[in-house]
Design a protein around this motif. Structure first.
Motif, PDB file in Angstrom:
ATOM      1  N   ALA B  59       0.844  -1.205   0.000  1.00 55.86           N
ATOM      2  CA  ALA B  59       0.000   0.000   0.000  1.00 55.86           C
ATOM      3  C   ALA B  59       0.875   1.250   0.000  1.00 55.86           C
ATOM      4  O   ALA B  59       0.536   2.263  -0.613  1.00 55.86           O
ATOM      5  CB  ALA B  59      -0.914  -0.001   1.217  1.00 55.86           C
ATOM      6  N   ASN B  60       2.004   1.160   0.659  1.00 56.59           N
ATOM      7  CA  ASN B  60       2.865   2.327   0.816  1.00 56.59           C
ATOM      8  C   ASN B  60       3.475   2.797  -0.502  1.00 56.59           C
ATOM      9  O   ASN B  60       3.839   3.965  -0.636  1.00 56.59           O
ATOM     10  CB  ASN B  60       3.969   1.999   1.825  1.00 56.59           C
ATOM     11  CG  ASN B  60       4.446   3.252   2.534  1.00 56.59           C
ATOM     12  OD1 ASN B  60       3.785   4.293   2.478  1.00 56.59           O
ATOM     13  ND2 ASN B  60       5.591   3.169   3.162  1.00 56.59           N
ATOM     14  N   ILE B  61       3.594   1.895  -1.479  1.00 55.72           N
ATOM     15  CA  ILE B  61       4.196   2.327  -2.760  1.00 55.72           C
ATOM     16  C   ILE B  61       3.160   2.913  -3.726  1.00 55.72           C
ATOM     17  O   ILE B  61       3.507   3.429  -4.780  1.00 55.72           O
ATOM     18  CB  ILE B  61       4.952   1.168  -3.472  1.00 55.72           C
ATOM     19  CG1 ILE B  61       3.999   0.011  -3.746  1.00 55.72           C
ATOM     20  CG2 ILE B  61       6.181   0.727  -2.697  1.00 55.72           C
ATOM     21  CD1 ILE B  61       4.526  -0.958  -4.787  1.00 55.72           C
ATOM     22  N   ALA B  62       1.902   2.855  -3.357  1.00 61.43           N
ATOM     23  CA  ALA B  62       0.857   3.381  -4.258  1.00 61.43           C
ATOM     24  C   ALA B  62       1.020   4.896  -4.405  1.00 61.43           C
ATOM     25  O   ALA B  62       1.462   5.569  -3.470  1.00 61.43           O
ATOM     26  CB  ALA B  62      -0.521   3.066  -3.683  1.00 61.43           C
ATOM     27  N   ASP B  63       0.660   5.431  -5.591  1.00 57.81           N
ATOM     28  CA  ASP B  63       0.666   6.888  -5.727  1.00 57.81           C
ATOM     29  C   ASP B  63      -0.769   7.414  -5.788  1.00 57.81           C
ATOM     30  O   ASP B  63      -1.724   6.657  -5.660  1.00 57.81           O
ATOM     31  CB  ASP B  63       1.541   7.350  -6.905  1.00 57.81           C
ATOM     32  CG  ASP B  63       0.911   7.077  -8.270  1.00 57.81           C
ATOM     33  OD1 ASP B  63      -0.324   6.963  -8.361  1.00 57.81           O
ATOM     34  OD2 ASP B  63       1.675   6.988  -9.266  1.00 57.81           O
ATOM     35  N   ALA B  64      -0.886   8.726  -5.957  1.00 56.86           N
ATOM     36  CA  ALA B  64      -2.199   9.376  -5.826  1.00 56.86           C
ATOM     37  C   ALA B  64      -3.212   8.901  -6.860  1.00 56.86           C
ATOM     38  O   ALA B  64      -4.416   9.100  -6.691  1.00 56.86           O
ATOM     39  CB  ALA B  64      -2.025  10.883  -5.934  1.00 56.86           C
ATOM     40  N   ASN B  65      -2.746   8.262  -7.934  1.00 65.19           N
ATOM     41  CA  ASN B  65      -3.667   7.773  -8.960  1.00 65.19           C
ATOM     42  C   ASN B  65      -3.930   6.270  -8.849  1.00 65.19           C
ATOM     43  O   ASN B  65      -4.546   5.679  -9.729  1.00 65.19           O
ATOM     44  CB  ASN B  65      -3.120   8.082 -10.352  1.00 65.19           C
ATOM     45  CG  ASN B  65      -3.275   9.542 -10.701  1.00 65.19           C
ATOM     46  OD1 ASN B  65      -3.488  10.368  -9.817  1.00 65.19           O
ATOM     47  ND2 ASN B  65      -3.188   9.868 -11.978  1.00 65.19           N
ATOM     48  N   ASP B  66      -3.425   5.653  -7.785  1.00 64.79           N
ATOM     49  CA  ASP B  66      -3.669   4.218  -7.567  1.00 64.79           C
ATOM     50  C   ASP B  66      -4.744   4.031  -6.488  1.00 64.79           C
ATOM     51  O   ASP B  66      -4.747   4.742  -5.473  1.00 64.79           O
ATOM     52  CB  ASP B  66      -2.391   3.525  -7.062  1.00 64.79           C
ATOM     53  CG  ASP B  66      -1.260   3.562  -8.090  1.00 64.79           C
ATOM     54  OD1 ASP B  66      -1.554   3.681  -9.296  1.00 64.79           O
ATOM     55  OD2 ASP B  66      -0.090   3.477  -7.662  1.00 64.79           O
ATOM     56  N   ILE B  67      -5.616   3.066  -6.715  1.00 68.25           N
ATOM     57  CA  ILE B  67      -6.608   2.728  -5.685  1.00 68.25           C
ATOM     58  C   ILE B  67      -6.007   1.655  -4.775  1.00 68.25           C
ATOM     59  O   ILE B  67      -5.499   0.644  -5.255  1.00 68.25           O
ATOM     60  CB  ILE B  67      -7.909   2.185  -6.315  1.00 68.25           C
ATOM     61  CG1 ILE B  67      -8.564   3.235  -7.215  1.00 68.25           C
ATOM     62  CG2 ILE B  67      -8.893   1.723  -5.234  1.00 68.25           C
ATOM     63  CD1 ILE B  67      -9.732   2.724  -8.039  1.00 68.25           C
ATOM     64  N   ILE B  68      -6.071   1.891  -3.457  1.00 71.44           N
ATOM     65  CA  ILE B  68      -5.612   0.877  -2.502  1.00 71.44           C
ATOM     66  C   ILE B  68      -6.844   0.209  -1.886  1.00 71.44           C
ATOM     67  O   ILE B  68      -7.664   0.876  -1.238  1.00 71.44           O
ATOM     68  CB  ILE B  68      -4.799   1.500  -1.344  1.00 71.44           C
ATOM     69  CG1 ILE B  68      -3.665   2.381  -1.877  1.00 71.44           C
ATOM     70  CG2 ILE B  68      -4.253   0.408  -0.424  1.00 71.44           C
ATOM     71  CD1 ILE B  68      -2.924   3.158  -0.769  1.00 71.44           C
ATOM     72  N   ILE B  69      -6.945  -1.097  -2.085  1.00 75.68           N
ATOM     73  CA  ILE B  69      -8.003  -1.868  -1.406  1.00 75.68           C
ATOM     74  C   ILE B  69      -7.325  -2.569  -0.225  1.00 75.68           C
ATOM     75  O   ILE B  69      -6.385  -3.343  -0.412  1.00 75.68           O
ATOM     76  CB  ILE B  69      -8.628  -2.915  -2.342  1.00 75.68           C
ATOM     77  CG1 ILE B  69      -9.236  -2.238  -3.575  1.00 75.68           C
ATOM     78  CG2 ILE B  69      -9.685  -3.741  -1.606  1.00 75.68           C
ATOM     79  CD1 ILE B  69      -9.714  -3.215  -4.649  1.00 75.68           C
ATOM     80  N   SER B  70      -7.767  -2.289   0.986  1.00 77.11           N
ATOM     81  CA  SER B  70      -7.158  -2.887   2.180  1.00 77.11           C
ATOM     82  C   SER B  70      -8.239  -3.595   2.987  1.00 77.11           C
ATOM     83  O   SER B  70      -9.290  -3.011   3.267  1.00 77.11           O
ATOM     84  CB  SER B  70      -6.536  -1.817   3.067  1.00 77.11           C
ATOM     85  OG  SER B  70      -5.692  -0.988   2.326  1.00 77.11           O
ATOM     86  N   ILE B  71      -7.959  -4.841   3.337  1.00 76.65           N
ATOM     87  CA  ILE B  71      -8.957  -5.642   4.056  1.00 76.65           C
ATOM     88  C   ILE B  71      -8.306  -6.258   5.294  1.00 76.65           C
ATOM     89  O   ILE B  71      -7.204  -6.810   5.215  1.00 76.65           O
ATOM     90  CB  ILE B  71      -9.489  -6.801   3.172  1.00 76.65           C
ATOM     91  CG1 ILE B  71     -10.035  -6.275   1.838  1.00 76.65           C
ATOM     92  CG2 ILE B  71     -10.523  -7.646   3.922  1.00 76.65           C
ATOM     93  CD1 ILE B  71     -11.323  -5.514   1.918  1.00 76.65           C
ATOM     94  N   ARG B  72      -8.973  -6.165   6.419  1.00 80.68           N
ATOM     95  CA  ARG B  72      -8.631  -7.019   7.560  1.00 80.68           C
ATOM     96  C   ARG B  72      -9.830  -7.958   7.756  1.00 80.68           C
ATOM     97  O   ARG B  72     -10.968  -7.492   7.895  1.00 80.68           O
ATOM     98  CB  ARG B  72      -8.380  -6.217   8.827  1.00 80.68           C
ATOM     99  CG  ARG B  72      -8.131  -7.145  10.028  1.00 80.68           C
ATOM    100  CD  ARG B  72      -7.800  -6.416  11.304  1.00 80.68           C
ATOM    101  NE  ARG B  72      -6.495  -5.802  11.219  1.00 80.68           N
ATOM    102  CZ  ARG B  72      -6.206  -4.582  11.670  1.00 80.68           C
ATOM    103  NH1 ARG B  72      -7.150  -3.848  12.206  1.00 80.68           N
ATOM    104  NH2 ARG B  72      -4.996  -4.102  11.572  1.00 80.68           N
ATOM    105  N   ALA B  73      -9.555  -9.256   7.763  1.00 79.82           N
ATOM    106  CA  ALA B  73     -10.655 -10.237   7.819  1.00 79.82           C
ATOM    107  C   ALA B  73     -10.271 -11.400   8.720  1.00 79.82           C
ATOM    108  O   ALA B  73      -9.104 -11.567   9.099  1.00 79.82           O
ATOM    109  CB  ALA B  73     -10.972 -10.733   6.411  1.00 79.82           C
ATOM    110  N   ASP B  74     -11.292 -12.189   9.041  1.00 76.17           N
ATOM    111  CA  ASP B  74     -11.077 -13.359   9.903  1.00 76.17           C
ATOM    112  C   ASP B  74     -10.268 -14.450   9.214  1.00 76.17           C
ATOM    113  O   ASP B  74      -9.597 -15.238   9.861  1.00 76.17           O
ATOM    114  CB  ASP B  74     -12.442 -13.976  10.291  1.00 76.17           C
ATOM    115  CG  ASP B  74     -13.156 -13.119  11.308  1.00 76.17           C
ATOM    116  OD1 ASP B  74     -12.477 -12.309  11.953  1.00 76.17           O
ATOM    117  OD2 ASP B  74     -14.386 -13.265  11.447  1.00 76.17           O
TER     118      ASP B  74
END
Lengths: 57, 526
Positions: B59-74
């Motif tokens: 996620a940290n390497i994404a730039d302003a034009n990239d969508i970051i999908i982040s999930i915390r799940a069981d």
């Protein structure tokens, strides 16, 4: 001279929408002339580069 | 043990509302999802991900034009299902938006596509909004600047630029406007007519315009100024330009002005402007009691948004500019609610808990409840109003508590409660389990921009409330009209069918809540 603000309230809005697509759709639903700009962060979000580009323009 | 997964979509910009809707949907649709975040990889968003432990190296390497999908799940299965769901959701919204009008990349290009365009509606992230506004002004476009996080210096510069060119700049942070009966931003649909509104408050505008509609009055313009316009730093540039424009518009016979009280130098300028205006002006400076700018046949001050609408009705019907106030539209309903509350509330149930989507609704309710509370208990809020206290922890109520759930502390990286009520629903469930809760106060805001069915969004919570053994009245106000895209009457009926007490205005809902918490069994105002 007629102020542009007076023309806006007299004629009603003809809209250029920049940003949230839902606002573009709301204007379309109300039947007003509207165009939408597919916006994305200029200079890929690089503020320094953008500043330089603005200076060149 | 929970697992964290990240998925990037490179070079695909989407606006925050679309992304937040995707995140909100996945949490409701996929079991086992603890946190779902979908945001652009901007420098402002990454700290939000870090705060909740989702800023992975990817996620940290994404730039302003990239969508970051982040999930915390069981489980891995839930995380993969959640990512799949979001990818589907986003691709469906792309398909539904395939439209030739979406091709424009610049304001100049858009002007070629719509010659004669006269208004730019700008809702890009705040850090870019001033730049786009300047380009719009350079192209002779009036501007509605919806974005917030625009610096005060930029606001002053842009407003001076607009003023010098005879253009109007509404905002920044202008949530609601109406021009020639066309709703812009978060806006209700109302009958057209001879009233023009100028307001430094989005939901304040919505309340006044919808109440005017219910009183068979019509509103043609509502000019939003942005809340900082009435500071001395800005000097009321938009409010004064707006007043002058409504003065010149011959279709307008009456002006309603709604705002927090302007600062000293600005209020003098605005009062001078009102005295020079040939049309009558009704003024509601929120939180300020009437009597500060009353000139016979010229201007009258009122205490609440509903008083502004009722005073307008008196003027339109009789030609007399007379402050008009009412206590309650339906005193029988109020008396019945008070009797029942007095009989059924446990002595430990003492406090009002107000959970608001609208900032101005919070402010107005706090003003009314502060003045009406018949106990010595303090009123805690997350807004600044004399005579109330700032709550220590905004996530936990103490005593009488009114919370603006659209404030920054709730909406950083999360949708506003007018769009998604997940946060408010969770808070509601907490309040109904507090043995000290005597009454819950809610607002529902309809209109363009708002959730397609805000009542539906809370119906599961209402079912849990009904199963609760403890009697807790809920008082709600629906800000809307039958012309809105949502079904106004059906919204009221569904609330009533759950046992929610619906009131016709925010002010009356607040008054009733104060009387219930004070355990009065009849209408008795201070």
């Amino acid at each position: 001279m007629t102020k542009k603000i007076d023309k806006l309230v007299k004629d009603g809005p003809l809209v250029i929408n920049i940003g949230l697509r839902s606002f573009f759709e709301a204007s379309k639903t109300q039947g007003i002339p509207v165009v939408h700009i597919k916006w994305e962060p200029p200079a890929r979000g690089n503020r320094e580069l953008l500043h330089l580009l603005d200076k060149l323009l | 043990m929970a697992i964290v997964r990240t998925h990037l979509i490179h070079q695909e910009y989407r606006d925050s509302v679309q992304l937040m809707r995707a995140a909100s949907s996945v949490s409701k649709e996929i079991d086992g999802v603890k946190i779902a975040s979908v945001m652009m990889g901007t420098t402002k968003n990454k700290p939000l991900l870090e705060e909740v432990g989702l800023l992975t190296p990817e996620a940290n390497i994404a730039d302003a034009n990239d969508i970051i999908i982040s999930i915390r799940a069981d489980s891995e299965t839930s995380a993969e299902a959640a990512i799949g769901f979001i990818l589907d959701y986003l691709s469906q919204s792309v398909q539904s938006s395939h439209d030739s009008t979406l091709l424009y990349r610049s304001i100049r290009g858009a002007l070629a596509g719509l010659p004669g365009a006269n208004l730019a509606v700008i809702s890009v992230p705040g850090e870019y909004a001033a730049r786009d506004s300047h380009i719009a002004l350079m192209n002779d476009l009036n501007v509605l600047l919806f974005s917030d996080n625009v610096s005060l210096e930029d606001e002053i510069r842009l407003k001076k630029e607009a003023h010098s060119k005879g253009l109007l700049l509404m905002g920044p942070d202008c949530g609601t406007a109406m021009i020639k009966n066309v709703g812009l931003g978060f806006c209700n649909i109302v009958n057209p007519g001879s009233i023009g509104i100028i307001a430094a408050s989005g939901t304040g505008t919505q309340e006044v315009m919808t109440l005017c509609h219910h009183l068979n009055l019509g509103v043609t313009h509502a000019i939003g100024t942005g809340s900082r316009d009435v500071t001395d730093a800005v000097g009321g540039i938009t409010m004064i330009d707006g007043l002058r424009a409504l003065e010149r518009d011959t279709s307008i016979k009456l002006i309603i002005l709604v705002s927090k009280p302007p600062e000293a130098n600005t209020i003098s300028k605005i009062v001078r402007e009102i005295r020079n205006c040939s049309k009558p002006v009704i003024i509601n400076f929120l939180g300020k009691h009437h009597g500060y700018c009353d000139f016979p046949n010229k201007s009258v001050t009122v205490d609440t948004l509903e008083d502004a609408a009722y005073t307008a009705a008196t003027f339109i019907q009789s030609g007399k500019l007379t402050r008009t106030t009412i206590q309650f539209d339906d005193e029988v309903k109020v008396a019945k609610s008070l009797r029942e509350a007095k009989q059924r509330l446990h002595p430990d149930q003492k406090f009002i808990r107000g959970l608001f989507a609208g900032g101005t609704f919070t402010f107005e309710a706090a003003q009314i409840i502060r003045d009406l509370l018949l106990t010595k208990d303090s009123l805690y809020t997350n807004i600044h109003l004399d005579g109330t206290r700032i709550i220590k922890n905004v996530k936990t109520s103490q005593g009488n508590t009114l919370i603006d759930m659209g404030a920054d502390e709730f909406t950083l990286g999360k949708p506003h409660p007018m769009i998604d009520q997940t946060e408010r629903t969770q808070r509601f469930l907490k309040e109904i389990n507090d043995p000290e809760t005597a009454v819950i106060l809610l607002d529902f805001v309809l209109g363009y921009g708002s959730h397609p069915d805000p009542v539906l969004d809370m119906e599961d919570a209402f079912l849990q409330w009904k199963k609760n053994n403890r009697f807790i009245p809920i008082v709600a106000h629906v800000c809307g009209t039958p012309l809105d895209p949502q079904d106004y009457n059906n919204s009221l009926n569904r609330l009533a069918s759950h046992g929610v007490i619906t009131m016709p205005t925010n002010a009356q809902a607040a008054k009733l809540a104060a009387l219930i918490a004070s355990k009065k069994d009849k209408i008795e105002m201070k």
